[in-house]
Enzyme design. Sequence first.
Site, PDB file in Angstrom:
ATOM      1  N   HIS A  86      27.931  44.378  43.679  1.00  0.00           N
ATOM      2  CA  HIS A  86      28.270  45.779  43.964  1.00  0.00           C
ATOM      3  C   HIS A  86      27.924  46.185  45.394  1.00  0.00           C
ATOM      4  O   HIS A  86      28.692  46.877  46.055  1.00  0.00           O
ATOM      5  CB  HIS A  86      27.592  46.701  42.945  1.00  0.00           C
ATOM      6  CG  HIS A  86      28.129  46.532  41.557  1.00  0.00           C
ATOM      7  ND1 HIS A  86      27.356  46.229  40.475  1.00  0.00           N
ATOM      8  CD2 HIS A  86      29.408  46.600  41.094  1.00  0.00           C
ATOM      9  CE1 HIS A  86      28.109  46.136  39.387  1.00  0.00           C
ATOM     10  NE2 HIS A  86      29.357  46.343  39.737  1.00  0.00           N
ATOM     11  N   ASP A 110      31.623  50.410  34.958  1.00  0.00           N
ATOM     12  CA  ASP A 110      30.176  50.312  34.760  1.00  0.00           C
ATOM     13  C   ASP A 110      29.383  51.097  35.791  1.00  0.00           C
ATOM     14  O   ASP A 110      28.155  51.138  35.750  1.00  0.00           O
ATOM     15  CB  ASP A 110      29.759  48.839  34.791  1.00  0.00           C
ATOM     16  CG  ASP A 110      30.274  48.145  36.042  1.00  0.00           C
ATOM     17  OD1 ASP A 110      29.759  48.413  37.144  1.00  0.00           O
ATOM     18  OD2 ASP A 110      31.225  47.333  35.924  1.00  0.00           O
ATOM     19  N   GLY A 162      44.870  52.566  37.056  1.00  0.00           N
ATOM     20  CA  GLY A 162      44.657  52.606  38.501  1.00  0.00           C
ATOM     21  C   GLY A 162      45.942  52.445  39.299  1.00  0.00           C
ATOM     22  O   GLY A 162      46.094  53.022  40.377  1.00  0.00           O
ATOM     23  N   ASP A 179      37.466  46.880  41.977  1.00  0.00           N
ATOM     24  CA  ASP A 179      36.429  46.202  41.193  1.00  0.00           C
ATOM     25  C   ASP A 179      37.058  45.758  39.877  1.00  0.00           C
ATOM     26  O   ASP A 179      36.862  46.378  38.835  1.00  0.00           O
ATOM     27  CB  ASP A 179      35.261  47.173  40.951  1.00  0.00           C
ATOM     28  CG  ASP A 179      34.129  46.522  40.177  1.00  0.00           C
ATOM     29  OD1 ASP A 179      34.161  45.290  39.985  1.00  0.00           O
ATOM     30  OD2 ASP A 179      33.215  47.247  39.755  1.00  0.00           O
ATOM     31  N   SER A 180      37.816  44.689  39.935  1.00  0.00           N
ATOM     32  CA  SER A 180      38.619  44.282  38.782  1.00  0.00           C
ATOM     33  C   SER A 180      37.991  43.131  38.015  1.00  0.00           C
ATOM     34  O   SER A 180      37.021  42.521  38.458  1.00  0.00           O
ATOM     35  CB  SER A 180      39.995  43.835  39.267  1.00  0.00           C
ATOM     36  OG  SER A 180      39.858  42.603  39.932  1.00  0.00           O
TER      37      SER A 180
HETATM   38  N1  AG3 Z   1      34.177  42.312  37.909  1.00  0.00           N
HETATM   39  C1  AG3 Z   1      34.404  40.997  37.426  1.00  0.00           C
HETATM   40  C2  AG3 Z   1      34.271  39.931  38.453  1.00  0.00           C
HETATM   41  C3  AG3 Z   1      34.841  38.652  37.940  1.00  0.00           C
HETATM   42  C4  AG3 Z   1      33.886  37.861  37.111  1.00  0.00           C
HETATM   43  N2  AG3 Z   1      34.531  36.659  36.668  1.00  0.00           N
HETATM   44  C5  AG3 Z   1      34.002  35.766  35.837  1.00  0.00           C
HETATM   45  N3  AG3 Z   1      32.771  35.872  35.443  1.00  0.00           N
HETATM   46  N4  AG3 Z   1      34.746  34.775  35.434  1.00  0.00           N
HETATM   47  C6  AG3 Z   1      32.892  42.784  37.638  1.00  0.00           C
HETATM   48  C7  AG3 Z   1      32.824  44.199  37.307  1.00  0.00           C
HETATM   49  C8  AG3 Z   1      31.502  44.703  37.678  1.00  0.00           C
HETATM   50  N5  AG3 Z   1      31.558  46.061  38.089  1.00  0.00           N
END
Ligand code: AG3
Length: 320
Positions: A86, A110, A162, A179-180
């Site tokens: 983040h 989150d 979005g 933040d996907s």
């Molecule tokens: N966004 C996910 C990032 C990708 C993670 N990928 C994985 N573990 N295969 C995170 C959202 C947090 N705000």
Amino acid sequence: VNPTAAIPDPLIEGKIWPTSRGFVDGDWYIEEDGSASRLAIRVTGKLHEERSPFQKLAVFESSCFGRFLTLDDVVMFTERDEAVYHEMLVHVPLCSMPEPRNVLIIGGGDAGCLREALKHRSVQKVVQVDIDERVTRVCQKFFPWVGPAINDPRAELIFADGVEYVSKHAGEFDVVIIDSTDPVGPAVGLFLRDFYARVANTLSEGGIMTAQTESPSWGAHLMSAIYPEMRAAFAEVTAYIGCVPSYPSGSWSWAFASNNRKPHDFFDAERAALIEKSCQYYNSAIHRAAFALPNHARQALAGENPFEHYDRRHRQTVCS
Ligand code: AG3
């Protein structure tokens, strides 16, 4: 005969190889990546599980990584290292402009990005647009930072698509943060040029988009598909990297894209020095160093998969 000919284009078809998929085996939460490798976290319990209209949500407890959230059986963040992800997604663009005022977060239910963006005093408004309200509500219950962030008077929460939101807000935001989840299923649209063009349109003059763009090592095939899409919509596109141990391979990348600003054009060292006091990972030295890319990442940025040889061999083994 080309044995890989039947493998569809990963982004367009929404069928990515490899995909991350987790399951519980005894005391272990195991996330398997394309049947090639596994990340395992010893868990002490499952705190929550539900199916929202959009996805499956679960919260686990672990001794070493703290609590963690999974969406559709993929780790989104763990308490131990969510700050890395983040902070990098937020402070890198915000410290790269003099007075960021309006920030848009796509995804990010989150509130981790929201929490970080609110640290900047010049910021007057942070709009968070996540399609799934349940992510925010569940996180509010299990993670301590969510309440204060979403109750901040500068925060505006919108639960909607979005892609639709960015189509209707031209020129309104200094920074847009994507933040996907991984580029699979419904999230694929957030990695295509159409969407990026709309995002570019929501930016003010000198505005910056950052986005999570997968692992430069284990996800090089994904990066090599994502960056050409981005370059179709932005004049300046580059990546920066960092270490998120709970994601596949641990090394991670984020995009820095703009139509009129390059990463090192401006850096607010004073603000960064203030902000870094409350950060686990981000600081001025990291900000500068994160843009130094290994050659294989440069290759992926150029649209080539530096590890194509291994990926092809594995596809032949697993997919045939
Ligand atoms: N966004 C996910 C990032 C990708 C993670 N990928 C994985 N573990 N295969 C995170 C959202 C947090 N705000």
